[in-house]
Design an enzyme around this catalytic site. Structure first.
Site, PDB file in Angstrom:
ATOM      1  CG  ASP A  95      -1.571  -1.185   1.619  1.00 15.77           C
ATOM      2  OD1 ASP A  95      -1.496  -2.146   0.843  1.00 15.77           O
ATOM      3  OD2 ASP A  95      -2.197  -1.214   2.691  1.00 15.77           O
ATOM      4  CD  GLN A 136       2.140  -1.141   5.241  1.00 17.74           C
ATOM      5  OE1 GLN A 136       1.966  -2.210   5.788  1.00 17.74           O
ATOM      6  NE2 GLN A 136       2.544  -0.073   5.919  1.00 17.74           N
ATOM      7  CB  SER A 147      -1.837   1.009   5.607  1.00 17.40           C
ATOM      8  OG  SER A 147      -1.152   0.286   4.627  1.00 17.40           O
ATOM      9  NE  ARG A 190      -5.748  -4.437   7.902  1.00 24.88           N
ATOM     10  CZ  ARG A 190      -6.286  -5.629   8.141  1.00 24.88           C
ATOM     11  NH1 ARG A 190      -6.368  -6.086   9.371  1.00 24.88           N
ATOM     12  NH2 ARG A 190      -6.747  -6.361   7.142  1.00 24.88           N
ATOM     13  CG  ASP A 191      -5.330  -0.196   6.831  1.00 24.43           C
ATOM     14  OD1 ASP A 191      -4.259  -0.484   7.406  1.00 24.43           O
ATOM     15  OD2 ASP A 191      -5.948  -1.003   6.113  1.00 24.43           O
ATOM     16  CD  GLU A 195      -7.039  -5.160   3.930  1.00 19.07           C
ATOM     17  OE1 GLU A 195      -6.468  -5.907   4.725  1.00 19.07           O
ATOM     18  OE2 GLU A 195      -6.748  -5.125   2.720  1.00 19.07           O
TER      19      GLU A 195
HETATM   20  C1  FRU Z   1      -3.894  -3.655   2.658  1.00 23.14           C
HETATM   21  C2  FRU Z   1      -3.272  -4.088   3.968  1.00 23.14           C
HETATM   22  C3  FRU Z   1      -3.639  -3.129   5.075  1.00 23.14           C
HETATM   23  C4  FRU Z   1      -2.523  -3.307   6.060  1.00 23.14           C
HETATM   24  C5  FRU Z   1      -1.338  -3.532   5.153  1.00 23.14           C
HETATM   25  C6  FRU Z   1      -0.319  -4.476   5.705  1.00 23.14           C
HETATM   26  O1  FRU Z   1      -3.213  -4.119   1.547  1.00 23.14           O
HETATM   27  O2  FRU Z   1      -3.665  -5.403   4.288  1.00 23.14           O
HETATM   28  O3  FRU Z   1      -4.914  -3.331   5.616  1.00 23.14           O
HETATM   29  O4  FRU Z   1      -2.364  -2.194   6.879  1.00 23.14           O
HETATM   30  O5  FRU Z   1      -1.852  -4.048   3.948  1.00 23.14           O
HETATM   31  O6  FRU Z   1       0.835  -4.488   4.915  1.00 23.14           O
END
Ligand code: FRU
Length: 511
Positions: free
Chosen positions: A50, A66, A107, A180-181, A232
């Site tokens: 990401d 990421q 993320s 998350r995120d 996500e």
């Molecule tokens: C989306 C994800 C996010 C997470 C990240 C982990 O592609 O799964 O939800 O934060 O990648 O690398």
């Protein structure tokens, strides 16, 4: 003494020469890897997924992502970093944020805290603040449900170095496995920060005055939209449509995309600082291709909303046949609202800065297509290109990229089903994943008889923007030899009023 100085000088010149040659050489090497995107960002080496923390500050577009700095497959996540002054040419920067005792760095987003609400700025300094998910692998392995928590870090040197806040995490997990995120934006009306967070199968909004204490405001989405997978990487922002503020909520889901695996849906609606109310009841996708995931927009870009996604799909991201690196971004795209039959849709088009790398354009007018050999006219494909087609009456057609091995990638439009498509069934190396060799479709949303279609073709990807970005598809592919021919076929004799064929320069040259 003089002699000693000149020896040191010569030594340092030789060392400098040596290092610059080595790095120039290795750059030429990585730049020329078989499937290395030439007009899309990718890390020089190792894994990325990401895009994260995109923020514009002092003339620089920051792109964090990421990143696994020691492998080309997914692993303990860090935030990689790249910068650009024009969204097109990228400079690889040192890894920005590292895992710590609270977990690896998943993320999130970044903001410019202009009013120093966080208090991280000293003596009038404006801090950049990153808001991310701390992912605690130990907790996950132990079967706990609270292993993802939101944390912050700040930078006082324009994104070069980051200090984690001693009071992390700033938002504790209430017992939701997928928590998350965080995407944070400033909501001027009530002078607070709003965090949009993915919480399993819905979104939870939080607010804060200082980025450190967060209050839950509302939830959205458990009974609307696509739910074939976990939610996500959300994003909430407004766009202007003829003087009206339209709120947009992006939500990536994996799996459950329209053509399998990962994809990003969106909702248009209202946001009042507390709750988001959708206008629509149907499910809409920002991009119907299989390879645009986890995208969010840059913060601090004023009225422009610029989006970038990860050009990949969790179904096969770890096994795509690249070696030194894995993962790239889509082109940066500018988002806009379009209205069709009284419904608001989000359209995306490549940012206008793409013109910085355009070289010669060949304009061909009034082509009555049957089996038209485009590259006989333009010369063989030998690098990335953008092809723009304009027609007053859209008919079925196939736009075929091919090589001498008989491999091909076909994009086009099918009138009976009113769908655009990308067919990678015969596109070369597809053996790494069952289900990669497939044909993908996108509904045509526009009701106009004519169409403007932009195709951007890189070494291993195609992006299709139809009807000024109303129907979009992004797919990756891996031919065993580069595609060097383009044919356009149409049984219904599509009349192309204007075709513009524009070569694109590599973004890695002359840097
Ligand atoms: C989306 C994800 C996010 C997470 C990240 C982990 O592609 O799964 O939800 O934060 O990648 O690398």
């Amino acid at each position: 003494m003089k002699r000693k100085k000149s020896i040191i000088l010569i030594c340092s010149l030789i060392t400098g020469l040596f290092f610059s040659t080595v790095s120039a050489q290795s750059k030429t090497e990585w730049m020329n890897e078989q499937y290395r995107p030439q007009v899309h960002f990718s890390p020089a080496a190792n894994w990325m997924n990401d895009p994260n923390g995109m923020v514009y500050y002092k003339g620089i577009y920051h792109l964090f992502f990421q990143y696994h700095p020691s492998s080309s497959i997914w692993g303990p996540m860090h935030w990689g970093h790249a910068t650009s002054t024009d969204l097109i040419h990228w400079k690889h920067e040192p890894t920005a944020i590292y895992p710590d005792s609270l977990g690896t760095i998943f993320s999130g987003s970044a903001v410019v805290d202009k009013n120093n609400t966080s208090g991280f700025g000293k003596k009038g300094q404006i801090p950049m603040v990153a808001i991310f998910t701390h992912h605690n692998t130990k907790g996950e392995r132990a079967g706990k449900n609270d292993f993802q928590n939101q944390s912050i870090a700040y930078s006082l040197d324009e994104g070069k170095s980051w200090t984690k806040y001693a009071g992390n995490p700033v938002l504790k997990n209430p017992g939701i496995t997928d928590f998350r995120d965080p995407k944070v934006m400033w909501y001027e009306e009530s002078k607070k920060w709003i965090m949009t967070l993915a919480t399993k199968d819905h979104i939870t909004f939080y607010s804060s005055k200082n980025l450190k204490q967060w209050v839950k405001e509302s939830e959205f989405g458990s009974a609307i939209g696509a739910h074939g997978g976990v939610w996500e990487c959300p994003d909430l922002f407004s766009l202007n449509y003829q003087g009206k503020k339209i709120w947009v909520l992006l939500v990536s889901i994996n799996p459950g995309g329209p053509n399998g695996g990962s994809a990003t849906q969106y909702f248009t609606g209202n946001f009042n600082g507390k709750t988001f109310t959708a206008f629509q009841t149907d499910t809409r996708w920002l991009d119907y291709g299989t390879d645009n995931y986890a995208g969010i927009t840059w913060s601090n870009t004023g009225n422009r909303k610029i989006f970038i996604g990860w050009m990949n799909n969790w179904q096969y991201a770890n096994v795509v046949p690249t070696t030194q690196w894995r993962g790239a971004t889509t082109l940066p795209r500018e988002l806009a609202v379009q209205k069709v039959d009284n419904h608001y849709y989000i359209a995306s088009l490549p940012v206008k800065e793409l013109k910085l790398i355009q070289n010669k354009t060949k304009l061909i007018e009034n082509i009555k297509v049957e089996n038209y050999n485009l590259t006989a006219n333009t010369g063989s494909l030998n690098g990335p290109v953008m092809v723009q087609l304009l027609t007053d009456k859209l008919e079925s057609f196939n736009f075929i990229l091919s090589n001498e091995l008989g491999e091909q990638l076909v994009a086009g439009y099918d009138k009976p089903t009113n769908q655009f498509f990308i067919d990678r069934t015969k596109s070369g190396n597809t053996s790494f994943e069952i289900g990669f060799a497939e044909r993908h479709t996108a509904p045509r949303i526009s009701k106009q008889p004519g169409s403007r279609i932009t195709l951007v073709i890189d070494r291993a990807s195609i992006e299709l923007f139809a009807d000024d970005g109303l129907s979009v598809m992004t797919d990756i592919f891996f031919p065993n030899k580069p595609f060097n021919q383009i044919h356009i076929q149409s049984q219904n004799r599509l009349l192309i009023k204007k075709l513009e064929y524009t070569g694109l320069n590599s973004i890695w040259q002359n840097r």
